[in-house]
Enzyme design. Structure first.
Site, PDB file in Angstrom:
ATOM      1  N   LEU B  58      45.965  46.973  37.811  1.00 53.55           N
ATOM      2  CA  LEU B  58      44.714  47.215  38.543  1.00 53.55           C
ATOM      3  C   LEU B  58      44.174  45.903  39.116  1.00 53.55           C
ATOM      4  CD1 LEU B  58      41.970  49.575  37.119  1.00 53.55           C
ATOM      5  CD2 LEU B  58      41.632  47.989  38.999  1.00 53.55           C
ATOM      6  N   SER B  59      44.683  45.501  40.261  1.00 56.94           N
ATOM      7  CA  SER B  59      44.305  44.216  40.831  1.00 56.94           C
ATOM      8  C   SER B  59      44.624  44.231  42.324  1.00 56.94           C
ATOM      9  CB  SER B  59      45.103  43.105  40.127  1.00 56.94           C
ATOM     10  OG  SER B  59      45.026  41.900  40.849  1.00 56.94           O
ATOM     11  N   GLU B  60      43.588  44.313  43.136  1.00 59.04           N
ATOM     12  CA  GLU B  60      43.813  44.420  44.581  1.00 59.04           C
ATOM     13  C   GLU B  60      44.385  43.129  45.161  1.00 59.04           C
ATOM     14  OE1 GLU B  60      41.254  45.771  43.041  1.00 59.04           O
ATOM     15  OE2 GLU B  60      41.672  47.872  43.469  1.00 59.04           O
ATOM     16  N   GLN B  82      43.146  51.843  46.803  1.00 56.68           N
ATOM     17  CA  GLN B  82      42.702  53.192  46.455  1.00 56.68           C
ATOM     18  C   GLN B  82      41.460  53.650  47.226  1.00 56.68           C
ATOM     19  OE1 GLN B  82      41.668  54.321  42.145  1.00 56.68           O
ATOM     20  NE2 GLN B  82      43.843  54.766  42.391  1.00 56.68           N
ATOM     21  N   ASP B  85      36.421  50.441  49.606  1.00 54.77           N
ATOM     22  CA  ASP B  85      35.350  49.734  48.887  1.00 54.77           C
ATOM     23  C   ASP B  85      35.895  48.740  47.851  1.00 54.77           C
ATOM     24  OD1 ASP B  85      32.862  51.928  49.449  1.00 54.77           O
ATOM     25  OD2 ASP B  85      34.897  52.690  49.466  1.00 54.77           O
ATOM     26  N   ILE B  87      38.634  46.807  48.366  1.00 55.00           N
ATOM     27  CA  ILE B  87      39.584  45.903  49.031  1.00 55.00           C
ATOM     28  C   ILE B  87      39.159  44.432  48.901  1.00 55.00           C
ATOM     29  CG2 ILE B  87      38.609  45.729  51.381  1.00 55.00           C
ATOM     30  CD1 ILE B  87      41.478  46.482  52.399  1.00 55.00           C
ATOM     31  N   PRO B  89      38.467  42.142  46.514  1.00 53.62           N
ATOM     32  CA  PRO B  89      39.200  41.120  45.747  1.00 53.62           C
ATOM     33  C   PRO B  89      40.427  40.605  46.516  1.00 53.62           C
ATOM     34  CG  PRO B  89      38.653  42.976  44.340  1.00 53.62           C
ATOM     35  CD  PRO B  89      38.311  43.383  45.754  1.00 53.62           C
ATOM     36  N   HIS B 129      32.294  54.282  47.151  1.00 53.22           N
ATOM     37  CA  HIS B 129      33.455  55.106  47.519  1.00 53.22           C
ATOM     38  C   HIS B 129      33.243  55.680  48.915  1.00 53.22           C
ATOM     39  CE1 HIS B 129      33.595  55.074  43.085  1.00 53.22           C
ATOM     40  NE2 HIS B 129      34.883  55.290  43.179  1.00 53.22           N
TER      41      HIS B 129
END
Lengths: 347, 325
Positions: B58-60, B82, B85, B87, B89, B129
């Site tokens: 879990l790490s953009e 996903q 909102d 994006i 990082p 979201h």
């Protein structure tokens, strides 16, 4: 007794030549900036053993992802001095077309990724390259170079974590040079060592004396063997010292004591390797002196050649934003070149 | 030709590209076993396996950095973020690395990646979201920004994006993932970038929209049609590259321009469109350019239907612009 990964006599001598050449080029880089002949410079002085030792332990097909201080790696890679000085001058022969500050170079022929300035971004890129190498079945490693400061970045965490998860063939080569501009290593993290951070990601982290050419070479050789055997990544923390400023825009006397710098001068990696080679009978004083002199001449001729090239053609400003320029970019180029031809804009 | 939803069209494009080229690899959160939280990658893990459909941590910034690295080593990665909102990082990787790689390396290292991301409101997603922040990316030279509004465009534009050699941000209007339906050609049929689509021809006023605002705007155009106003609806499809010729041609024909987008008004992409129109066809204009957009507030939850440009608000704006002297 030699062990796995110990450098041969030839490698030691080659390493020495490259370190001396790097030091000579590095000193001129700083001087060229002071003389106003180039715009900026990032000296590597003091870190030659870490960089050349690592560079020579890698295969020509391995991927290098520099920070911006890795002149020693570039030379170990075989990138010609002239190519590098063309980049420092940002001239028309510069393969980067004069687009970047000095020291932010990179060349596909050498699998040496073009540097950027943000800290740590290249660490994740290295993991991506390594994951792709695994997918393609290439037995190569990716090596991101970064400093102690970068271990605080989110991209260090992401790159290390992803590499652990995918068992990607990466050698995270961390040059702990004691300082992130003015912040000392002790204030970067409470972690006793930087190497131990690897443990939490599920792979080994090792500390090595970064001013010992042979020790660095050996650590990298072993990590590389591990990676190409499918055993995953390694973090190498090379303990070294940045003898000069962070860059030509920095004044380190504002934040660190001269005694500390002096104590590291006693551990100079080039003096140390020279003594070792002489002690082994592989080099003598006269031979060493000759190598130093030849290096200076080689650097001078690269500078002379690079300084002859004119600046990049103005029209190249609009190239390479995209593979093909958009209609709006073409329109801007036409208007811009019209102003250049009319003398409104003067190069 | 079969009737599919917009998200099924996305899925088809991915499947066609992966079958055609083994260098096409997918990566993102929950896209493998789970098929994506919106099911965009449904069935692909089963068909192509875990080496080509990577479930990531879990790490953009990790996802985008990985994708860029894969591209440098010759693959054609398609990463899913996903929700748009989330994006941010990865903003450094997108702006400092992907967008600048080709330029800073003198053309030696292009970053051939696609970032797919669902964007926009209308799903009761609240602050985090729902956002549309295309303008953060359109103002960064070096990255293409594509926003489809129909299943056919979603498939054709995504296929173009995957085989385009520049980085592409592919924004998917999640609000109409399942309500936009239509026929989609089979196979690898691509739609070129930089070509706007006339969604409805008209002579009285030009209305420029993209993504989820296209169906809203078409409905509004039908409303004003009953009042005798013939609105031309232009679906921009790609913001970078922008089809300036299509914009100019339409405004020169109608003399009036309305711009519709979900993102806040101030410094939004509508400002660029408005400036383009005033620079190139001011003397064709018979009325001021009107922007109908989200408001300059963070995205609201309970009041989202009032915040987003609605059919009635768009219809009123078109009517006023079409009838102002």
């Amino acid at each position: 007794m030699s062990e796995v990964g110990d450098p041969s006599k030839e490698t030691m001598l080659r390493g020495f030549r490259l370190m001396v050449l790097g030091r000579a080029a590095d000193e001129r880089g700083t001087n060229l900036q002071r003389q106003g002949r180039i715009g900026f410079y990032v000296p590597m002085n003091g870190q030659e053993a870490a960089q050349v030792g690592c560079g020579l332990a890698l295969d020509a097909q391995d991927w290098i992802l520099p920070a911006y201080r890795e002149l020693g790696v570039a030379l170990a890679r075989g990138i010609p001095l002239k190519t590098l000085f063309d980049q420092f001058f940002g001239n028309s022969a510069d393969l980067l077309k004069g687009r970047q500050m000095p020291c932010h170079y990179g060349y596909r022929d050498y699998r040496y990724i073009t540097a950027s300035s943000p800290i740590g971004t290249q660490i994740v890129l290295a993991t991506g390259i390594a994951a792709a190498s695994l997918y393609k079945g290439e037995k190569v490693v990716s090596v991101p170079f970064f400093g102690d400061g970068a271990t605080s970045s989110s991209d260090f965490h992401a790159g290390m974590n992803f590499a652990g998860v995918y068992k990607a063939p990466v050698i995270f080569f961390l040059q702990n040079n004691g300082w992130a501009i003015s912040l000392p290593r002790e204030k970067q993290t409470r972690s006793p060592t930087l190497a131990e951070k690897a443990e939490a990601y599920g792979f080994p982290g090792v500390q090595v004396d970064g001013n010992d050419f042979a020790a660095v070479y050996k650590a990298v050789s072993q990590a590389r063997a591990r990676a190409v055997a499918g055993e995953g990544p390694t973090l190498i923390e090379a303990l070294t010292f940045r003898m000069g400023p962070h860059s030509t825009s920095d004044d380190p006397t504002r934040y660190r004591k001269s005694e500390v710098v002096a104590s590291w001068r006693e551990k100079d990696p080039i003096d140390r390797l020279q003594s070792e080679l002489i002690a082994k009978g592989w080099l003598d004083e006269a031979g060493a002196e000759k190598i130093h002199e030849e290096a200076k001449l080689e650097v001078q001729s690269a500078i002379d050649a690079a300084e002859k090239s004119p600046p990049p053609d103005p029209s190249t400003l609009f190239d390479d934003v995209f593979k093909e320029p958009t209609s709006l970019l073409e329109e801007q180029r036409r208007e811009f070149l019209e102003m250049v031809s009319q003398g409104v804009l003067r190069p | 030709m079969t009737e599919v939803t917009l998200i099924q069209a996305v899925n088809q494009a991915l499947k066609v590209a992966m079958a055609k080229d083994p260098d096409v690899i997918l990566l993102g959160e929950d896209i493998g076993v789970n098929g994506g939280v919106f099911r965009a990658t449904d069935g692909l893990y089963k068909e192509f396996g875990e080496k080509r459909v990577l479930d990531t941590p879990l790490s953009e910034n990790g996802i985008v950095g990985m994708a860029i690295g894969m591209a440098l080593q010759g693959l054609k990665p398609v990463a899913e973020i996903q929700f748009m909102d989330f994006i941010y990082p990865a903003f450094d990787q997108i702006v400092s690395e992907a967008a600048k790689f080709r330029y800073r390396s003198g053309g030696e290292f292009p970053a051939h990646i696609v970032l797919r991301t669902p964007y926009g409101g209308g799903i009761k997603g609240g602050l985090y979201h729902s956002q549309s922040t295309e303008q953060l990316f359109t103002s960064t030279p070096g990255i293409k920004v594509v926003i489809p509004s129909t299943p056919a465009d979603a498939k054709g534009l995504l296929l173009s994006a995957i085989f385009d050699e520049d980085p592409v941000l592919f924004m998917e209007p999640k609000r109409i993932y399942r309500t936009a339906t239509g026929e989609v050609p089979a196979g690898d049929v691509r739609i070129p970038f930089g070509k706007a689509r006339i969604a409805k021809e008209g002579s009285d006023v030009s209305v420029f929209a993209y993504g989820s605002m296209v169906p809203q705007t078409l409905q509004a155009a039908n409303v004003v049609e009953k009042m005798g106003i013939h609105a031309e609806v232009v679906d921009l499809r790609t913001l970078v590259p922008l089809d300036v010729d299509a914009i100019v041609a339409s405004v020169e024909k109608t003399g009036r321009a309305v711009i519709v987008h979900e993102a806040p008004k101030f410094s939004g992409f509508g400002a660029e469109l408005s400036a383009t129109i005033s620079e190139r066809c001011l003397y064709s204009l018979k009325a001021p350019v009107l922007r109908i957009t989200g408001y300059d507030t963070p995205f609201p939850y309970a009041l989202e239907n009032l915040y987003l440009p609605s059919v009635d608000r768009i219809a009123r704006g078109i009517e006023r612009t079409a009838t102002s002297a």
